[in-house]
Scaffold this motif. Structure first.
Motif, short mmCIF file in Angstrom:
data_model
loop_
_atom_site.label_atom_id
_atom_site.label_comp_id
_atom_site.label_asym_id
_atom_site.label_seq_id
_atom_site.Cartn_x
_atom_site.Cartn_y
_atom_site.Cartn_z
N TRP A 31 30.92 42.08 41.06
CA TRP A 31 31.40 42.48 42.36
C TRP A 31 31.30 43.99 42.54
O TRP A 31 31.16 44.48 43.63
CB TRP A 31 32.83 41.99 42.58
CG TRP A 31 33.84 42.50 41.59
CD1 TRP A 31 34.53 43.66 41.63
CD2 TRP A 31 34.25 41.84 40.39
NE1 TRP A 31 35.37 43.77 40.56
CE2 TRP A 31 35.21 42.66 39.77
CE3 TRP A 31 33.92 40.63 39.78
CZ2 TRP A 31 35.84 42.32 38.58
CZ3 TRP A 31 34.54 40.29 38.60
CH2 TRP A 31 35.48 41.14 38.00
N TRP B 220 43.09 37.38 42.11
CA TRP B 220 42.54 38.08 43.25
C TRP B 220 41.10 37.65 43.50
O TRP B 220 40.36 37.36 42.56
CB TRP B 220 42.54 39.59 43.00
CG TRP B 220 43.87 40.20 42.85
CD1 TRP B 220 44.55 40.38 41.68
CD2 TRP B 220 44.69 40.75 43.88
NE1 TRP B 220 45.75 41.01 41.93
CE2 TRP B 220 45.86 41.24 43.26
CE3 TRP B 220 44.55 40.87 45.25
CZ2 TRP B 220 46.88 41.85 43.98
CZ3 TRP B 220 45.57 41.48 45.98
CH2 TRP B 220 46.71 41.96 45.34
N ASN B 221 40.72 37.71 44.77
CA ASN B 221 39.32 37.48 45.10
C ASN B 221 38.54 38.73 44.70
O ASN B 221 38.92 39.86 45.03
CB ASN B 221 39.20 37.23 46.61
CG ASN B 221 37.79 36.82 47.00
OD1 ASN B 221 36.81 37.43 46.59
ND2 ASN B 221 37.68 35.76 47.77
N LYS B 222 37.44 38.51 43.99
CA LYS B 222 36.72 39.67 43.45
C LYS B 222 35.94 40.41 44.52
O LYS B 222 35.54 41.55 44.33
CB LYS B 222 35.74 39.22 42.36
CG LYS B 222 36.37 38.31 41.31
CD LYS B 222 37.35 39.06 40.44
CE LYS B 222 37.93 38.20 39.35
NZ LYS B 222 39.01 37.34 39.76
N ILE C 173 45.74 30.48 49.57
CA ILE C 173 45.03 31.75 49.61
C ILE C 173 45.76 32.63 50.61
O ILE C 173 46.00 32.20 51.75
CB ILE C 173 43.58 31.57 50.07
CG1 ILE C 173 42.94 30.37 49.38
CG2 ILE C 173 42.78 32.83 49.83
CD1 ILE C 173 42.67 30.55 47.93
N PHE D 60 39.30 33.01 40.66
CA PHE D 60 38.23 33.24 41.62
C PHE D 60 36.94 33.51 40.87
O PHE D 60 36.93 34.11 39.80
CB PHE D 60 38.55 34.45 42.50
CG PHE D 60 39.21 34.09 43.80
CD1 PHE D 60 40.55 34.35 44.01
CD2 PHE D 60 38.48 33.50 44.82
CE1 PHE D 60 41.15 34.02 45.21
CE2 PHE D 60 39.08 33.17 46.02
CZ PHE D 60 40.42 33.44 46.22
N ARG E 32 31.76 34.74 46.44
CA ARG E 32 32.92 35.22 47.17
C ARG E 32 33.95 34.14 47.46
O ARG E 32 35.14 34.39 47.41
CB ARG E 32 32.42 35.81 48.48
CG ARG E 32 33.46 36.45 49.27
CD ARG E 32 32.98 36.67 50.69
NE ARG E 32 33.98 37.44 51.39
CZ ARG E 32 34.01 38.76 51.39
NH1 ARG E 32 33.06 39.42 50.77
NH2 ARG E 32 34.96 39.41 52.00
N ASN E 33 33.46 32.96 47.78
CA ASN E 33 34.38 31.94 48.28
C ASN E 33 34.77 30.89 47.26
O ASN E 33 35.49 29.97 47.60
CB ASN E 33 33.76 31.22 49.49
CG ASN E 33 33.48 32.18 50.61
OD1 ASN E 33 34.05 33.26 50.65
ND2 ASN E 33 32.60 31.78 51.50
N LEU F 291 36.44 29.22 43.99
CA LEU F 291 37.46 29.37 42.98
C LEU F 291 37.60 28.07 42.20
O LEU F 291 37.21 27.01 42.68
CB LEU F 291 38.81 29.80 43.56
CG LEU F 291 39.51 28.95 44.58
CD1 LEU F 291 41.00 29.07 44.39
CD2 LEU F 291 39.17 29.47 45.97
#
Lengths: 535, 317
Positions: free
Chosen positions: A369, B200-202, B219, B244, B249-250, B252
């Motif tokens: 990322w 956390w979302n990266k 979420i 995640f 991105r989406n 998990l």
């Protein structure tokens, strides 16, 4: 890291509550002061802070909750936790705590209790001719004081003493009444009899009058007796009423106690492991053990999980997930006090607590990322010695890779995308691992430990176009965040070749970059200029 | 797909951030109730579906979690049920290990997370209601964060902001902290039941996922934390861990006491995109590799560690 979505600048999270709240206590709160200072020091655009104004209805609900006598007796941490779970913010909770009048719970009820006790004792002990209304007045006073005592602080001691007081005062009044009324009655009856005799002696012939008088006397006696009866009845009634009121109150308190218990139980319902309070045979905190009372709450017919001195790792919510049979056996063993036999004595203490860690052989790698976002915390940052940069350790798995250049390791072969789960069967059919050729190159995955080469300039420019607009605000934000840290020096001093080349290739860009960076520490700018000098 | 059998019940599995083929596994005897523990460091053989154990470390008490150092490729830290944190260095001879024993927590240490951006510090989450911040070079903790009213099960660093982290607790809240601040900066009362894991979302540093005993995963966007962005239902029992994807991105992944590992895409209507029920007991640990896109691993109380590529059946051989 834009905070355009937040309705108000987060820095005002301390200002708004002051504006909104009716009571203006703000300056006194240490926490708010610290928060204000911290807010000033921290990034003004931090999204990780509450920026909502205080909600007055929530605060007033919280005040009501905190004013409740039952809640008064509970530890502060549980009150806060309850309010937090109801969705109140820290500021709202602090405001509610501030608003609740908080007499120190320990000292006042004690003194009140003493007063009540003194009153009732004097009530009982007095032998002087006390008129009937007085003990009645004092007793309710004693009861009232005992009741207020019970309201202040909720201890069973007080409740028991209140009941005792009630009984004692009731007995006292009954005794006194007997003592007072019976002599009065006697006197009065004697008087009547004497009068009767006198009258009888005088008016022997006046029988009808005698009879009338006797009748009148009897009536009067009856009336008096009925009055006395009424008075005592009233006394009894009032006592009963008091008693009833008291019992009702006790019931209310019980109900609320139950509610609080159930609340605390629902907090720790079936997570189990915390209920069990640590090691098998040691003593525990009270609030953990108390939850073991939720023994019967599981529909599942298996052995209760909650009642364990050992540790339970299962947190069933409404229904308990079926535990492995041996898990149940072990729990039972521990409940019986036995230790499972397979435990060994292991000494896991470090033989040399000052042992130096070995030097790292590999530089930290970019996160996927970070690469995409073009963050500055990129690769080639070797904080420790870089001697082992390309040196493959003896014991790592890389030997496999070096030996076997021809075939890719099985774990790198990606065959299907997320959306094609249905093709699993086809995939399986194609080979032992179900391998298909890789459709997309894994981002930045490398098989040897060569540091990534700076990308060609053309790609850089394209990357810049995408990267810069995002990165400028982000980088200023990250810059400012790390402004206070020593580690701010690290990413900048090991500014990677990528950025250096970027700046060299785009002079216009360099100005912007510098502009972006200069909002942070000036040290960074200088180091970059130094690096220019090197180049 | 290879399988590794551990002698004790699995609790956590983590990919190494340095070596694509390396994992660490935390295990505890007797389901972690009472007994010894063991940390395994295992390697995937590139040629065949085989897993080899590189080294194993025995501990006096169960190991609940393990985390790799982001600065030293051979160092890992282990969360022990007796409240201590052991530091191991696989590059040193086995008799030199553990290198450190950090004992400060009053109760079991249940979660660990190493800072992926700053790479020098790590956090420990404990059942003594506190979170502690450590570095490898100091024998004492740097900070203690004590605000939760009940056990802290999990802690996660923000992938972008090196000073921000989140903690998930049995008091049904998730707290966001900043190490520069004395207290938590945000409290999210996420669920009505205990929250067992958070991540956390990266790719969007404001999104955080929470997994709870109420079988759901939510979420949240910290900028608007009153209402969750998405609620993922589908597990039959409590969700033990959520993670995640480092690559998408989406995406998990989650593992649950219903013995399954599920993959979710929280941006689509039908969020459940994959489900694996290879475990025969509680699935308690899951991880996605940072180095290899799609590579994932899971472990459970059935004493097995599975490693497979996304889209494949972990039990295929």
């Amino acid at each position: 890291m834009a905070t355009t979505q937040s309705p108000s600048p987060p820095n005002s999270n301390d200002d708004k509550p002051q504006a909104d709240s009716e009571v203006v206590h703000e300056a006194n709160q240490v926490q708010q002061d610290v928060g204000a200072e911290a807010a000033k020091h921290s990034v003004p655009a931090s999204v990780f802070v509450n920026s909502e104004p205080m909600r007055e209805d929530q605060v007033s609900n919280a005040v009501k909750f905190l004013s409740h006598p039952k809640v008064r007796g509970s530890p502060v941490i549980y009150r806060r936790s309850f309010l937090e779970r109801k969705g109140l913010t820290k500021e709202e909770i602090d405001e509610a705590f501030r608003r609740v009048p908080d007499p120190t719970p320990s000292s006042q009820p004690a003194s009140l209790n003493q007063d009540g006790q003194e009153k009732s004792s004097s009530n009982v002990q007095t032998q002087a001719p006390i008129q009937t209304p007085q003990p009645v007045a004092v007793a309710p006073a004693g009861i009232a004081s005992s009741v207020t005592v019970a309201r202040r602080q909720f201890h069973w001691n007080h409740a028991v003493s209140a009941v005792g007081l009630l009984a004692a005062s009731g007995c006292g009044t009954a005794l006194l009444i007997k003592k007072v009324i019976i002599p009065k009655l006697k006197l009065w009856v004697r008087k009547v009899v004497l009068e009767e005799e006198n009258d009888y002696a005088k008016k022997i012939d006046a029988k009808p009058s005698l009879v009338e008088e006797a009748a009148a006397a009897a009536k009067a006696a009856a009336a008096a007796a009925s009055d006395v009866a009424k008075a005592s009845q009233e006394m009894l009634n009032s006592k009963n009423e008091e008693r009833r009121r008291f019992e009702e109150f006790m019931n209310l308190m019980d109900v609320q106690m139950q509610e609080m218990k159930s609340m605390s139980n629902s907090i720790r319902k079936l997570e189990g492991q915390a209920n069990s309070s640590g090691r098998a045979f040691s003593d525990h905190d009270d609030h953990r053990v108390s939850s073991s009372s939720t023994k019967q709450s599981y529909a599942n017919g298996k052995v209760d999980v909650n009642v364990q001195p050992g540790r339970s790792s299962t947190p069933p919510a409404s229904a308990e997930p079926p535990h492995p049979k041996s898990y149940m056996e072990i729990m039972e063993m521990i409940q019986r006090g036995e230790k499972p036999s397979n435990i060994r004595e292991v000494n896991d203490m470090p033989p040399n607590p000052n042992q130096q860690l070995s030097n790292p052989r590999i530089a930290p790698r970019t996160k996927p990322w970070e690469a995409q976002n073009g963050s500055r915390h990129q690769v080639l940052q070797s904080q420790t010695s870089a001697e082992g940069l390309n040196q493959n350790g003896r014991d790592n798995g890389l030997n496999y890779l070096l030996d076997d250049e021809s075939s890719t390791p099985w774990w790198q072969r990606k065959n299907v995308r997320i959306t094609e789960i249905e093709n699993e069967d086809e995939v399986k059919a194609t080979g032992p691992f179900g391998v298909r050729t890789n459709e997309q190159p894994p981002p930045l995955v490398q098989r040897t430990w060569v540091p990534p080469q700076p990308p060609p300039v053309a790609m850089l420019e394209a990357g810049e176009a995408i990267w810069r607009p995002k990165s400028a605000p982000k980088e200023t934000a990250t810059q400012e965040q790390s402004a206070d840290d020593q580690s701010a020096a690290h990413p900048s001093e090991v500014t990677d070749e990528l950025q250096r080349i970027t700046k060299m290739s785009e002079s216009a860009g360099a100005v912007e970059m510098n502009g972006g960076f200069s909002t942070g520490s000036s040290a960074v700018k200088q180091e970059q200029e130094n690096s220019y000098g090197e180049n | 797909m290879p399988v590794f059998k551990t002698p004790f019940n699995g609790y956590s599995v983590r990919f190494s951030p340095f070596y694509e083929s390396r994992l660490a596994v935390a295990t505890a005897q007797n389901f972690g109730i009472l007994g010894n523990g063991r940390v395994h460091v295992i390697d995937l053989a590139p040629t065949g579906p085989v897993i080899n154990e590189l080294i194993a470390f025995d501990t006096a008490d169960g190991v609940y979690d393990v985390a790799w150092s982001e600065s030293h490729d051979s160092v890992l830290v282990a969360a022990i049920a007796d409240g201590s944190i052991k530091v191991y260095d696989t590059a040193l001879p086995p008799q030199s290990n553990p290198v450190r024993s950090l004992k400060e927590h009053a109760r079991e240490v249940h979660g660990l997370d190493y800072n992926p951006t700053r790479r020098d510090s790590f956090l420990s989450a404990s059942w003594d209601d506190s979170v502690k911040l450590w570095t490898l070079d100091r024998p004492v903790s740097l900070r203690t964060f004590r605000e939760h009213a009940y056990c802290v099960y999990s802690v996660a660093w923000n992938p972008k902001h090196a000073d921000v982290f989140a903690s998930a607790s049995g008091d049904c809240t998730v707290r966001i902290w900043d190490v520069r601040e004395p207290g938590s900066t945000m409290v999210i009362p996420g669920h009505e039941h205990e929250i067992l894991s958070c991540d956390w979302n990266k790719y969007d540093e404001c999104l955080i996922a929470t997994a709870s005993v109420d079988k759901s995963i939510k979420i949240w966007d910290v900028r608007n934390y009153r209402v969750p962005v998405s609620v993922l239902n589908g597990h039959g029992y409590a969700v033990k861990k959520v993670k995640f994807s480092p690559h998408r991105r989406n995406l998990l992944v989650s593992c649950s006491y219903d013995m399954t590992v599920c993959l979710w895409d929280f941006m689509v209507e039908d969020a459940l995109v994959g489900r694996h029920d290879h475990h025969t007991e509680f699935a308690v640990g899951v991880d996605l590799s940072v180095l290899v896109d799609g590579l994932m691993a899971s472990t459970g109380w059935d004493e097995l560690v599975y490693v497979w590529q996304q889209g494949m059946d972990p039990r295929a051989s």
